[in-house]
Motif scaffolding. Sequence first.
Motif, PDB file in Angstrom:
ATOM      1  N   ALA A  75     -17.506   8.705  -4.836  1.00 42.13           N
ATOM      2  CA  ALA A  75     -17.495   9.026  -6.267  1.00 42.13           C
ATOM      3  C   ALA A  75     -16.113   9.499  -6.709  1.00 42.13           C
ATOM      4  CB  ALA A  75     -18.550  10.089  -6.569  1.00 42.13           C
ATOM      5  N   LEU A  76     -15.483  10.353  -5.904  1.00 42.68           N
ATOM      6  CA  LEU A  76     -14.155  10.856  -6.256  1.00 42.68           C
ATOM      7  C   LEU A  76     -13.115   9.737  -6.236  1.00 42.68           C
ATOM      8  CD1 LEU A  76     -14.093  14.288  -4.364  1.00 42.68           C
ATOM      9  CD2 LEU A  76     -14.556  13.850  -6.789  1.00 42.68           C
ATOM     10  N   ALA A  77     -13.268   8.784  -5.294  1.00 42.68           N
ATOM     11  CA  ALA A  77     -12.348   7.641  -5.253  1.00 42.68           C
ATOM     12  C   ALA A  77     -12.459   6.817  -6.532  1.00 42.68           C
ATOM     13  CB  ALA A  77     -12.634   6.779  -4.029  1.00 42.68           C
ATOM     14  N   LEU A  78     -13.688   6.660  -7.012  1.00 42.36           N
ATOM     15  CA  LEU A  78     -13.883   5.910  -8.261  1.00 42.36           C
ATOM     16  C   LEU A  78     -13.217   6.620  -9.435  1.00 42.36           C
ATOM     17  CD1 LEU A  78     -17.650   4.940  -7.781  1.00 42.36           C
ATOM     18  CD2 LEU A  78     -15.722   3.342  -7.847  1.00 42.36           C
ATOM     19  N   LEU A  79     -13.161   7.948  -9.355  1.00 41.51           N
ATOM     20  CA  LEU A  79     -12.512   8.727 -10.422  1.00 41.51           C
ATOM     21  C   LEU A  79     -11.001   8.831 -10.231  1.00 41.51           C
ATOM     22  CD1 LEU A  79     -15.038  11.709 -10.745  1.00 41.51           C
ATOM     23  CD2 LEU A  79     -14.830   9.729 -12.269  1.00 41.51           C
ATOM     24  N   GLY A  80     -10.503   8.350  -9.071  1.00 41.24           N
ATOM     25  CA  GLY A  80      -9.072   8.456  -8.787  1.00 41.24           C
ATOM     26  C   GLY A  80      -8.645   9.840  -8.356  1.00 41.24           C
ATOM     27  N   ASP A  81      -9.568  10.632  -7.825  1.00 38.00           N
ATOM     28  CA  ASP A  81      -9.280  12.006  -7.403  1.00 38.00           C
ATOM     29  C   ASP A  81      -8.570  11.996  -6.046  1.00 38.00           C
ATOM     30  OD1 ASP A  81      -9.607  14.680  -6.278  1.00 38.00           O
ATOM     31  OD2 ASP A  81     -10.996  15.033  -7.939  1.00 38.00           O
ATOM     32  N   ASP A  82      -7.505  12.767  -5.917  1.00 36.64           N
ATOM     33  CA  ASP A  82      -6.743  12.824  -4.666  1.00 36.64           C
ATOM     34  C   ASP A  82      -7.564  13.355  -3.498  1.00 36.64           C
ATOM     35  OD1 ASP A  82      -4.475  11.710  -5.627  1.00 36.64           O
ATOM     36  OD2 ASP A  82      -3.379  13.583  -5.926  1.00 36.64           O
ATOM     37  N   ASP A  83      -8.560  14.175  -3.794  1.00 34.43           N
ATOM     38  CA  ASP A  83      -9.359  14.784  -2.726  1.00 34.43           C
ATOM     39  C   ASP A  83     -10.286  13.783  -2.049  1.00 34.43           C
ATOM     40  OD1 ASP A  83     -10.120  17.039  -1.206  1.00 34.43           O
ATOM     41  OD2 ASP A  83     -11.934  17.260  -2.408  1.00 34.43           O
ATOM     42  N   ALA A  84     -10.406  12.573  -2.605  1.00 37.05           N
ATOM     43  CA  ALA A  84     -11.335  11.584  -2.062  1.00 37.05           C
ATOM     44  C   ALA A  84     -10.981  11.190  -0.642  1.00 37.05           C
ATOM     45  CB  ALA A  84     -11.356  10.343  -2.960  1.00 37.05           C
ATOM     46  N   VAL A  85      -9.696  11.028  -0.342  1.00 35.31           N
ATOM     47  CA  VAL A  85      -9.276  10.543   0.978  1.00 35.31           C
ATOM     48  C   VAL A  85      -9.762  11.478   2.075  1.00 35.31           C
ATOM     49  CG1 VAL A  85      -7.298  10.115   2.473  1.00 35.31           C
ATOM     50  CG2 VAL A  85      -7.313   9.228   0.142  1.00 35.31           C
ATOM     51  N   ASN A  86      -9.583  12.791   1.901  1.00 28.79           N
ATOM     52  CA  ASN A  86     -10.010  13.743   2.923  1.00 28.79           C
ATOM     53  C   ASN A  86     -11.510  13.684   3.155  1.00 28.79           C
ATOM     54  OD1 ASN A  86      -7.379  14.676   3.214  1.00 28.79           O
ATOM     55  ND2 ASN A  86      -7.622  16.248   1.637  1.00 28.79           N
ATOM     56  N   SER A  87     -12.282  13.604   2.089  1.00 31.57           N
ATOM     57  CA  SER A  87     -13.739  13.528   2.219  1.00 31.57           C
ATOM     58  C   SER A  87     -14.155  12.259   2.954  1.00 31.57           C
ATOM     59  CB  SER A  87     -14.403  13.565   0.839  1.00 31.57           C
ATOM     60  OG  SER A  87     -14.234  14.823   0.222  1.00 31.57           O
ATOM     61  N   LEU A  88     -13.491  11.169   2.641  1.00 32.42           N
ATOM     62  CA  LEU A  88     -13.875   9.892   3.231  1.00 32.42           C
ATOM     63  C   LEU A  88     -13.529   9.822   4.711  1.00 32.42           C
ATOM     64  CD1 LEU A  88     -12.873   7.550   0.278  1.00 32.42           C
ATOM     65  CD2 LEU A  88     -15.187   8.014   1.104  1.00 32.42           C
ATOM     66  N   TYR A  89     -12.368  10.338   5.101  1.00 33.48           N
ATOM     67  CA  TYR A  89     -12.031  10.337   6.527  1.00 33.48           C
ATOM     68  C   TYR A  89     -12.963  11.276   7.302  1.00 33.48           C
ATOM     69  CZ  TYR A  89      -7.941   7.340   6.301  1.00 33.48           C
ATOM     70  OH  TYR A  89      -7.113   6.251   6.164  1.00 33.48           O
ATOM     71  N   GLU A  90     -13.357  12.364   6.678  1.00 30.97           N
ATOM     72  CA  GLU A  90     -14.330  13.258   7.314  1.00 30.97           C
ATOM     73  C   GLU A  90     -15.659  12.532   7.515  1.00 30.97           C
ATOM     74  OE1 GLU A  90     -16.715  17.434   6.320  1.00 30.97           O
ATOM     75  OE2 GLU A  90     -14.890  16.917   5.195  1.00 30.97           O
ATOM     76  N   ALA A  91     -16.086  11.778   6.505  1.00 33.55           N
ATOM     77  CA  ALA A  91     -17.334  11.017   6.609  1.00 33.55           C
ATOM     78  C   ALA A  91     -17.226   9.918   7.657  1.00 33.55           C
ATOM     79  CB  ALA A  91     -17.686  10.415   5.252  1.00 33.55           C
ATOM     80  N   LEU A  92     -16.056   9.281   7.741  1.00 32.67           N
ATOM     81  CA  LEU A  92     -15.864   8.212   8.722  1.00 32.67           C
ATOM     82  C   LEU A  92     -16.023   8.743  10.151  1.00 32.67           C
ATOM     83  CD1 LEU A  92     -15.107   5.227   9.143  1.00 32.67           C
ATOM     84  CD2 LEU A  92     -12.705   5.940   9.209  1.00 32.67           C
ATOM     85  N   GLY A  93     -15.520   9.946  10.391  1.00 35.77           N
ATOM     86  CA  GLY A  93     -15.636  10.531  11.722  1.00 35.77           C
ATOM     87  C   GLY A  93     -17.066  10.878  12.087  1.00 35.77           C
TER      88      GLY A  93
END
Length: 357
Positions: free
Chosen positions: A279-297
């Motif tokens: 959701a944050l990536a869709l909004l262009g939020d910088d915090d999205a990358v950290n959340s997504l890499y955490e989810a990937l792990g």
Amino acid sequence: MREIERHAHQHALTVASAASLHVYVSEWENGRRPISERYAKILRLLLGLTDDELHGRRSAAVAAEADGYDELVNRIDAARTVSLTMVKTFMDQTELLRTVDRQMGAASLVDQMTGHLSTLEDALTFAVLPETRRPVARALAGAATLAAWQALDSGAVERAWRHYELGKRAAQEADEPMYLAHATAEQAYVLCDAGRPDTAVELVRSAIRTGGTRLSPRLRAWLRAAEAEICAKAGLANDCRRALEEAVRWLPEGDEARDPDMLSIFLNQGHLTRWRGNALALLGDDDAVNSLYEALGALDPTFIRAASGLRCDLAQAHLARGEYDQGREQLQQARLLANRTGSVRQRRRIERLKQQL
């Protein structure tokens, strides 16, 4: 043509030259050449179609026309023998199809899913008494919603919509508001893919209202996460963040992901972290990358299609930050996974993201 050639290369099949395939595709589309079984087998997988749909035939009737009362009574008598054990068998079959779909994709399951739904619809059509109809309707609601998501993933949009409508009707007959809310919320994704995110927001919120107080906490969290993603697609940033906060509030503690009251729902903190990143990536939020890499792990390695979507989310987040090399790398990984599952929906998304490179 490219997909036919790619599939043939991956499976060591021999197909016609590019020039000949160009002619074949044109003639198939215009009805001037019948599709041979050799190419039909490939096209069924690539397009996510049944054999009848591929060849433009009307779907066969559920059964032969009843020839008088004797045949009708026989069907009704047969339906009366549907016991709770048989309903459990139906549910187990749905669970098996869900597991195969999660690990291998929906493209190879079209015919099995069609047959499964036909059996359930037949059982419900000729069941007379409520005590027989309700358990079968509940099983049909779950199977139809799964079939709808598989059809959407395979690019068969109209079939997906019809399956969602079937699932909603079955849930209403079974008096199962959780199944009804789930089918309605997933149906909102069809509207999103069709370019109607505003209407999709209204539909997913309607699903939450429909469930009311009869929703389990995990399903309520799932619905709020879905609302957040759809709000992000509609550009409603504040609504998206509020929905994410609600999802966190309702999510039960612990690592358990599966909802015992709604077996199609998988959601724990790891899944929600991925959803938040999306959701944050869709909004262009910088915090999205950290959340997504955490989810990937934390992602379960058997969730192949989810992994493809997560890689797409990461690519989108990197591209929003101008990190094109990282975005390109994630798209390559996403394509490999999408090819494994045959996901038309994910491949379309990948192509859209590639245009930003």
